[in-house]
Design a protein around this motif. Sequence first.
Motif, PDB file in Angstrom:
ATOM      1  N   GLU A  13      16.122  24.609  18.952  1.00  0.00           N
ATOM      2  CA  GLU A  13      17.465  24.205  19.330  1.00  0.00           C
ATOM      3  C   GLU A  13      17.868  22.950  18.582  1.00  0.00           C
ATOM      4  N   GLY A  14      18.974  23.035  17.913  1.00  0.00           N
ATOM      5  CA  GLY A  14      19.531  21.820  17.314  1.00  0.00           C
ATOM      6  C   GLY A  14      18.668  21.193  16.242  1.00  0.00           C
ATOM      7  N   GLY A 462      25.282  22.500  14.095  1.00  0.00           N
ATOM      8  CA  GLY A 462      25.908  22.984  15.312  1.00  0.00           C
ATOM      9  C   GLY A 462      26.796  21.950  15.956  1.00  0.00           C
ATOM     10  N   CYS A 463      27.213  20.970  15.215  1.00  0.00           N
ATOM     11  CA  CYS A 463      28.005  19.856  15.723  1.00  0.00           C
ATOM     12  C   CYS A 463      27.579  19.418  17.114  1.00  0.00           C
ATOM     13  N   ALA A 464      27.496  18.174  17.316  1.00  0.00           N
ATOM     14  CA  ALA A 464      27.186  17.639  18.646  1.00  0.00           C
ATOM     15  C   ALA A 464      25.818  18.058  19.147  1.00  0.00           C
ATOM     16  N   THR A 465      24.960  18.547  18.298  1.00  0.00           N
ATOM     17  CA  THR A 465      23.582  18.690  18.748  1.00  0.00           C
ATOM     18  C   THR A 465      22.884  17.364  18.509  1.00  0.00           C
ATOM     19  N   HIS A 466      21.872  17.110  19.239  1.00  0.00           N
ATOM     20  CA  HIS A 466      21.378  15.746  19.349  1.00  0.00           C
ATOM     21  C   HIS A 466      19.890  15.667  19.052  1.00  0.00           C
ATOM     22  N   SER A 467      19.167  15.106  19.965  1.00  0.00           N
ATOM     23  CA  SER A 467      17.714  15.126  19.933  1.00  0.00           C
ATOM     24  C   SER A 467      17.094  14.395  18.765  1.00  0.00           C
ATOM     25  N   LEU A 468      17.615  13.246  18.457  1.00  0.00           N
ATOM     26  CA  LEU A 468      16.962  12.476  17.397  1.00  0.00           C
ATOM     27  C   LEU A 468      16.614  11.092  17.897  1.00  0.00           C
ATOM     28  N   THR A 469      15.627  10.511  17.310  1.00  0.00           N
ATOM     29  CA  THR A 469      15.469   9.081  17.504  1.00  0.00           C
ATOM     30  C   THR A 469      15.512   8.443  16.138  1.00  0.00           C
ATOM     31  N   GLY A 470      16.669   8.541  15.524  1.00  0.00           N
ATOM     32  CA  GLY A 470      16.853   7.896  14.229  1.00  0.00           C
ATOM     33  C   GLY A 470      16.394   8.743  13.069  1.00  0.00           C
ATOM     34  N   ASN A 492       9.742  14.331  15.349  1.00  0.00           N
ATOM     35  CA  ASN A 492      10.708  14.149  16.412  1.00  0.00           C
ATOM     36  C   ASN A 492      11.067  15.390  17.189  1.00  0.00           C
TER      37      ASN A 492
ATOM     38  N   SER B 109      13.877  11.599  23.543  1.00  0.00           N
ATOM     39  CA  SER B 109      15.302  11.311  23.540  1.00  0.00           C
ATOM     40  C   SER B 109      16.003  12.227  24.516  1.00  0.00           C
ATOM     41  N   ASP B 114      21.452  10.210  21.270  1.00  0.00           N
ATOM     42  CA  ASP B 114      21.191  10.101  19.847  1.00  0.00           C
ATOM     43  C   ASP B 114      22.162  10.966  19.073  1.00  0.00           C
ATOM     44  N   THR B 120      20.423   5.485  16.991  1.00  0.00           N
ATOM     45  CA  THR B 120      20.068   5.832  18.362  1.00  0.00           C
ATOM     46  C   THR B 120      20.519   4.676  19.252  1.00  0.00           C
ATOM     47  N   ASP B 150      22.637  26.277  22.017  1.00  0.00           N
ATOM     48  CA  ASP B 150      23.541  26.147  20.875  1.00  0.00           C
ATOM     49  C   ASP B 150      24.943  26.570  21.228  1.00  0.00           C
TER      50      ASP B 150
END
Lengths: 493, 177
Positions: A13-14, A462-470, A492, B109, B114, B120, B150
Amino acid sequence: MTRVTIDPVTRLEGHGKIEILLDEHGDVIHTYFQVPELRGFEQLCVGRPLEEMPTLTSRICGVCPEAHLMAAAKAVDAAYHVTPPRPAQLLRELLYSAFIFADHTTHFYVLSGPDFLVGPDAPKAERNILGVIHKIGAEIGLQVIQARKYGHEVIEMVGGRKVHPVSTVAGGMTKGITPEQRAVVAGIGQWMVDFAAGTLDLFAEQILGNPAYLDMIRGDIYSHRTYYMGLVDPDGRAAMLDGEVRVVAPDGARLGQFPPVAYTDWIAERVEPWTYLKFPYLRPVGWHGLVDGAESGVYCVGPLARLNVADAMKTPRAQAAYEQFFATLAPAENGVKQLVHQRMAMHWARLVELMAAAERVVELAADEEITSTQLRSVPTEAPTEGVGCVEAPRGTLYHHYWSDERGLVTRANLIVATTNNYAPIAMSVERAARSLIHAGKVDDGLLNRVEMAFRAYDPCFGCATHSLTGEMPLEVTIRDAAGESIGVLRQNC
Amino acid sequence: MPPASQSESSARTAEPAAGRTPASATLVVGLGNPLRGDDGVGLKVAEGLRQAAAMLPDVEIAELSVGGLALMERLLGYERVIIIDAASTGAGQPGTIRISTLGDLGLKSTANLDSSHDATLLAAMGAARSLGVEVPSKILIVAVEVTPTDAFATGLTPAVAAAIPAAIAVVLELLAS
C-alpha cells in the motif's frame, strides 16, 4: 532463465515496489517498478455537481491541492463554455504563483536540498531539513519558513483559505483583492524575488561549485534521452497555468503543440501485466518499451521538461537563470538549443521556476487590473464536457470531466504528473539498479541511489499516500535467474 | 550565506514566522484525508469532539489534511497539542486506539503525519526547535488503527467508525487530565 510471474496483487500500500531480476551471471536483466493507483476516484466524482470538482479534487492531495483545484476549475470553465475575465485570470495566476513559490521552496530545502547540501553519502539522520540547517545555518531555516508563510498568505488572500482555496467558480472568482492587499502582495513579491535570487546563488556556490555534486548532476547514471512535455504561452515561454501543451523530441525538435482538449490525440496508455498503473506514451511516436530515444514514445514532465520545451521564460531574472542553466549543462550547437537530459538537473530547473514564480507575483501585483471587480463570466449554457490542464509542481496535470445537462458529473478522468512520469521513473530506477548490482552483489548504496532517482521526479504515489519518515518507503526484491528471492531491501516499511 | 537580503522597497517587515499568541492553550487536531476512507477517521473524531469540547476552556479544535511542515506551522504557539490520526501499524485490529507521544513514534509513522513531498512532523518539529521557535511542550498522538487502502472512498469501515465514540472519550479524558 526461469519465467517469473510478477503478481501485482501483492503490491504494498502506498509504497514503491521494485522487483529486480538477475541473470545467471548475477547481472540485472530487468527491473519492474510497481505503483499503486488512484482507484475509485472516478466513482467518487460521478453524480456530484461539476462545480464541486475543484474543492473535491483539491482534497486528493494535502501537498498540491492548488494544482488540482486549478485544473478542475479550468475544466469546469471549459465544460460550461466560459472564459473568465482577465482580472479573474490574473488572480488565479497570482494564487498559483504563490503556491509554486512555496512548494518549490519546500521541495528544494526539505527534499532535494539535503541530497546536495548535506551530501548523498551523509548519514540518513542528517539528510533532511535538520541537516540542512546544521550545515547552512538557522537563518536559512527561518527564511524557508518565512517563504512558506508568505506563499500561504497570498494564497489565503486570493483563495479565501490557506490550504484548500474556495474562491474559484465556473467562469471566474468569487472575490478579488483590495488596493491595500495588493500593496501587501507587492512587498511579499519583492521578498520572494530576493529569496529566489539567494537560493540560486546558494545552489551555484554549494552545489555547482562542488565538483562531486556537479559530476552527479552531469553524470550519465540518471540521464535519459526522452521526449518532454510542458505548457507554453502563445510566445512559447514556459507557462504553469494557461497555454498549450508542447512536446519536444530528444534532439530538441518540436514534435507538436496542442490545446489541452486534444490530449487524447497525443497521449495513449500502455497496459503492462505486471503493474496496475498504465504507462502513458506519445501516440504519434508509439510504444517501444521502457527505452530512451526518438523511436520511443516515452516522455517526461516536470521542471526539467518545462525548461526543455520552452523557448524562454516569461520574466527577466528567470530568463537569465534559464540561459545559465542551458549554457552550463547543454550549450547550444550551431545556435540550436540542446536539451538537458540529466534528471538530477531537475533540482536546478526547479529553482529557475522558483524565480519565475516570484517575479510573476511582483508583476501581477503591479497589473492595474488585479484589483478589478470584474471577476466572473457567468455561464449561460448547460455544461457538456471540459478539459483543464495545468503544470503542477511535479508536471503536467490533466482533469477531464463529462457532465449531464443538469451539471452532474457522469465521467471523470485524471492524468496526474506522476502518471505522466511513470515510464521515466521506471527507467531511472532500472538504470540505478543496473549500475549498482553486478555479479549478484548488491551495493549498500542501492536504496539510496534508487531513492535519489525517485526524488528527482518527486513522485506522488496515489496522491496523499503517506507512510514515510523522511524517506521513500521502498521494498526492493532481488531475484536470481531461478526466480528465487536472494535479497529483500526494505526501507521504512 | 543566507539566501535573502532585506529589500529596501515597500517590503513589509518580516513578521516572525512563529510567535503567534493563539486564543487557547490546547489544540486538538483531527488529521486525515476525507476522500481516502478510514484515513479520514481523525477528522470524524474532531468533528464529534466539537460539541463536547465546547464546554472546555482554552481548547481549540481543528480538522486538517496536511502533514509535516504545514502541520508543524499550525501547532506553533500552543502549550499542548493532541493529534488524532489513522495509523496502520499492523499491531491490532482496525478500531484499536493507541496513545503515544510524538517521540514514541520513532520510525513508525501514522498515515498522515508524513508526506513524500514534505518533512515528517518529527523532522519539522526538530527543525523548529533548532531554529529557536517555540514548540508545544506536549504533543500527544491518539492513533486509531486502520487498514490502509489505495481506493478513494468517503465513508469509514464499520470497525473504524465504531471506534469514534471511544476515541472521543479518550481525547476528553486527556483534556481533563
